[in-house]
Design an enzyme around this catalytic site. Structure first.
Site, short mmCIF file in Angstrom:
data_model
loop_
_atom_site.label_atom_id
_atom_site.label_comp_id
_atom_site.label_asym_id
_atom_site.label_seq_id
_atom_site.Cartn_x
_atom_site.Cartn_y
_atom_site.Cartn_z
N GLY A 123 -4.49 -4.47 -3.76
CA GLY A 123 -5.51 -3.46 -4.00
C GLY A 123 -4.80 -2.18 -4.39
N HIS A 124 -4.87 -1.82 -5.66
CA HIS A 124 -4.14 -0.65 -6.15
C HIS A 124 -5.16 0.40 -6.57
CE1 HIS A 124 -0.52 -3.47 -7.23
NE2 HIS A 124 -0.82 -3.47 -5.95
N ASP A 184 0.81 -1.22 0.00
CA ASP A 184 0.00 0.00 0.00
C ASP A 184 0.84 1.27 0.00
OD1 ASP A 184 -2.24 -1.67 0.10
OD2 ASP A 184 -2.21 -1.71 2.29
N LYS A 190 1.75 2.06 -5.17
CA LYS A 190 2.30 1.49 -6.41
C LYS A 190 1.36 1.76 -7.59
CE LYS A 190 2.39 -2.52 -4.32
NZ LYS A 190 2.16 -2.16 -2.90
N GLN A 233 2.03 -6.05 -3.13
CA GLN A 233 2.53 -6.20 -1.76
C GLN A 233 3.83 -5.38 -1.56
OE1 GLN A 233 1.53 -9.55 -3.37
NE2 GLN A 233 -0.41 -8.71 -2.77
P1 GDP Z 1 -0.75 0.23 -3.55
O1 GDP Z 1 -1.35 -1.04 -3.05
O2 GDP Z 1 0.71 0.31 -3.31
O3 GDP Z 1 -1.10 0.52 -4.99
O4 GDP Z 1 -1.41 1.38 -2.69
P2 GDP Z 1 -2.98 1.55 -2.36
O5 GDP Z 1 -3.66 1.98 -3.62
O6 GDP Z 1 -3.50 0.36 -1.66
O7 GDP Z 1 -2.92 2.69 -1.28
C1 GDP Z 1 -2.44 3.97 -1.58
C2 GDP Z 1 -3.59 4.98 -1.41
O8 GDP Z 1 -3.07 6.28 -1.32
C3 GDP Z 1 -4.55 5.01 -2.60
O9 GDP Z 1 -5.83 5.31 -2.13
C4 GDP Z 1 -4.02 6.15 -3.47
O10 GDP Z 1 -5.03 6.77 -4.24
C5 GDP Z 1 -3.50 7.09 -2.42
N1 GDP Z 1 -2.31 7.86 -2.81
C6 GDP Z 1 -1.28 7.52 -3.60
N2 GDP Z 1 -0.33 8.46 -3.60
C7 GDP Z 1 -0.78 9.44 -2.77
C8 GDP Z 1 -0.25 10.69 -2.32
O11 GDP Z 1 0.87 11.07 -2.67
N3 GDP Z 1 -1.00 11.40 -1.44
C9 GDP Z 1 -2.22 10.99 -1.00
N4 GDP Z 1 -2.89 11.76 -0.16
N5 GDP Z 1 -2.76 9.83 -1.42
C10 GDP Z 1 -2.05 9.07 -2.28
P1 IMO Z 2 -0.89 -4.26 -2.20
O1 IMO Z 2 -0.45 -4.79 -3.55
C1 IMO Z 2 -1.04 -4.68 2.13
C2 IMO Z 2 -1.06 -8.78 3.72
C3 IMO Z 2 -2.32 -9.21 4.42
C4 IMO Z 2 -1.73 -10.19 5.44
C5 IMO Z 2 -0.62 -10.86 4.64
C6 IMO Z 2 -1.01 -12.19 4.03
O2 IMO Z 2 -2.19 -3.54 -2.25
O3 IMO Z 2 0.22 -3.49 -1.58
P2 IMO Z 2 -2.52 -12.87 1.94
O4 IMO Z 2 -3.96 -12.60 1.65
O5 IMO Z 2 -1.57 -12.33 0.92
O6 IMO Z 2 -2.24 -14.30 2.26
O7 IMO Z 2 -2.23 -12.08 3.34
O8 IMO Z 2 -0.27 -9.96 3.60
N1 IMO Z 2 -1.26 -8.26 2.33
C7 IMO Z 2 -1.21 -6.96 2.01
N2 IMO Z 2 -1.06 -5.86 2.78
N3 IMO Z 2 -1.13 -4.56 0.78
C8 IMO Z 2 -1.24 -5.64 0.00
O9 IMO Z 2 -1.18 -5.59 -1.34
C9 IMO Z 2 -1.32 -6.92 0.61
N4 IMO Z 2 -1.45 -8.18 0.13
C10 IMO Z 2 -1.41 -8.98 1.20
O10 IMO Z 2 -2.96 -8.13 5.04
O11 IMO Z 2 -1.13 -9.48 6.48
MG MG Z 3 -2.88 -1.67 -1.80
#
Ligand code: GDP
Ligand code: IMO
Ligand code: MG
Length: 429
Positions: free
Chosen positions: A40-41, A13, A16, A225
């Site tokens: 979850g992106h 998270d 990416k 991840q």
């Molecule tokens: P990922 O799993 O690495 O793709 O990250 P996630 O999408 O799960 O979580 C990142 C969250 O932060 C998402 O809701 C993005 O829209 C948001 N986001 C990304 N970059 C920024 C930033 O620079 N500032 C803020 N406020 N939100 C951001």
């Molecule tokens: P992105 O790509 C954050 C965590 C789960 C749990 C552990 C194992 O959005 O960064 P799993 O379902 O993979 O067997 O769970 O890994 N986990 C993540 N945490 N971002 C993710 O993906 C994750 N994918 C798995 O919360 O701790």
């Molecule tokens: Mg994510």
């Protein structure tokens, strides 16, 4: 430069999705190489927000080719729902712009059930998984009892493999976990019903990636991840079941390691973690809650509140060393605006000794006391900053501290979720 791997350096998270979407403007191919729909992106484009799970984050740019490579585990039912949901929102997805590996393993309904049964078991050790069946699917892959998407082509093969798998799984469901069993015939019919949708997307994705590379086309490898969730190098057993490290790019996508050119390490300006496991810089209390609210730190996949804490340079440096990170993409700096003081863990103390690495044993990591370097906080809206000079002094000092402690320069700083809320310091492609 023709290719860049986007790697999460923390516990996932890191943003990416946003960065892949941003860089995909100039890329030809966007390749997911590991993980599954545990990812979850979230991408924010104008007034629209898209949460992607298996589909690569390049899919929102017309003219790009998205690849789900063989290192990914695919839940076909979930993938169909994701593609249909995107199509309904006007995103064009078809077999010419989305290529799915015939070798990618399928997450079957019994994998999801097993994941949930283990997590809910009173005897088990809870990992806090996403409940998507990721672990059980990778287990079957390694045990050579898995089903690959290409197996959907043969009714007989499907029937035999499902029958074998279900005999073993039902034993666990009935004897060990006390949950309802599944019927092989139902699963077979369910799998057959996927064929009209899925089969046209299947192909030899390794060849596609190899040929693209040979022609000098631009490839973005989209990690899921983060390094501390890596099954080999992360905080085992509180990890996922794949390798989100650079080594897995080559293996998962089917490209020789020597072809990889550049690694961009994603670093959130603070740390978050979802699920169980040690987290030395976690802030339990008002500041952690403040960061969670300010950063909207709730899981894209499960909606769970993310645990939040200060940036941990020990963790990020571990990723730099493991993954050969060339540059950092620092994200969510805007979230910290308003805090009086900012902290970064420079090293740990473990049982009275100073250490500057992440210990192998999660119990040791849980006992580590972070030692912090501090920077003054900053205030004001920084989301419109386009260059470093537009940032308040405190924000620049914090970035300097991050770069100094991590030892790698930043290529971009993200100051908001939208594409243009980014300070670009180095251009890619
Ligand atoms: P990922 O799993 O690495 O793709 O990250 P996630 O999408 O799960 O979580 C990142 C969250 O932060 C998402 O809701 C993005 O829209 C948001 N986001 C990304 N970059 C920024 C930033 O620079 N500032 C803020 N406020 N939100 C951001
Ligand atoms: P992105 O790509 C954050 C965590 C789960 C749990 C552990 C194992 O959005 O960064 P799993 O379902 O993979 O067997 O769970 O890994 N986990 C993540 N945490 N971002 C993710 O993906 C994750 N994918 C798995 O919360 O701790
Ligand atoms: Mg994510």
């Amino acid at each position: 430069m023709t290719n860049v791997a986007i790697i999460g350096t923390q516990w996932g998270d890191e943003g990416k999705g946003k960065v892949v979407d941003l860089l995909s403007e100039k890329a030809d191919y966007i390749v997911r190489f590991q993980g599954g729909n545990n990812a979850g992106h979230t991408l924010v484009i104008g007034d629209q927000s898209y949460a992607l799970h298996t589909v690569p984050s390049g899919v929102l740019r017309p003219g790009k080719i998205s690849v789900i490579a063989s290192g990914v585990v695919v839940d076909p039912e979930d993938l169909i729902a994701e593609i249909k949901g995107l199509t309904e929102r006007g995103v064009d997805i078809n077999p010419s712009n989305l290529k799915i590996s015939e070798k990618a393993h399928m997450i079957m309904p019994y994998h999801r059930l097993l994941d949930a049964a283990r997590e809910n078991s009173v005897n088990g050790r809870k990992i806090g998984t996403t409940g998507r069946g990721i672990g059980p699917a990778y287990e079957d892959k390694a045990a050579r009892t898995g089903l690959r998407l290409g197996d959907l082509r043969s009714e007989e093969l499907l029937a035999t493999r499902i029958d074998l798998a279900i005999r073993e799984k039902n034993c666990l469901f009935q004897e060990l976990y006390g949950v309802p069993t599944l019927k092989a015939d139902d699963l077979w019919k369910r799998a057959l019903s996927l064929r009209p949708f899925i089969l046209p997307f299947l192909t030899n994705t390794a060849r596609i990636v190899q040929e693209a590379h040979a022609k000098g086309q631009k490839i973005l490898f989209e990690g899921a991840q983060g390094v501390q969730l890596d099954v080999d190098h992360g905080t085992y057993p509180f990890v996922t079941s794949s390798n989100p490290t650079t080594g897995a790019v080559a293996m998962g996508a089917g490209l020789a390691p020597k072809c990889l050119e550049n690694v961009l390490g994603l670093v959130k300006a603070y740390t978050s973690r979802v699920g169980e496991g040690p987290f030395p810089t976690e802030l339990i209390g008002a500041t952690g809650d403040w960061i969670r609210d300010s950063g909207h730190e709730f899981g894209t996949t499960t909606g769970r509140p993310r645990r939040c804490g200060w940036l941990d340079a020990v963790v990020v440096k571990a990723a730099v060393d493991l993954c050969g990170v060339d540059h950092l993409a620092i994200t969510k700096l805007d979230v910290l605006s308003g805090l009086e003081e900012l902290k970064v863990a420079s090293h740990y103390e473990l049982d009275g000794e100073r250490i500057d690495f992440v210990p192998a044993d999660s119990a040791d990591l849980a006992r580590c006391q972070p030692v912090y370097a501090t920077a003054p906080g900053f205030t004001g809206d920084i989301t419109k900053a386009k260059k470093l000079e537009d940032l308040p002094k405190g924000a620049r000092e914090y970035l300097d501290l991050m770069e100094k402690l991590i030892g790698v320069p930043a290529a971009l700083v993200s100051v908001g979720p939208e594409r243009d809320e980014t300070i670009i310091l180095k251009s890619y492609f």
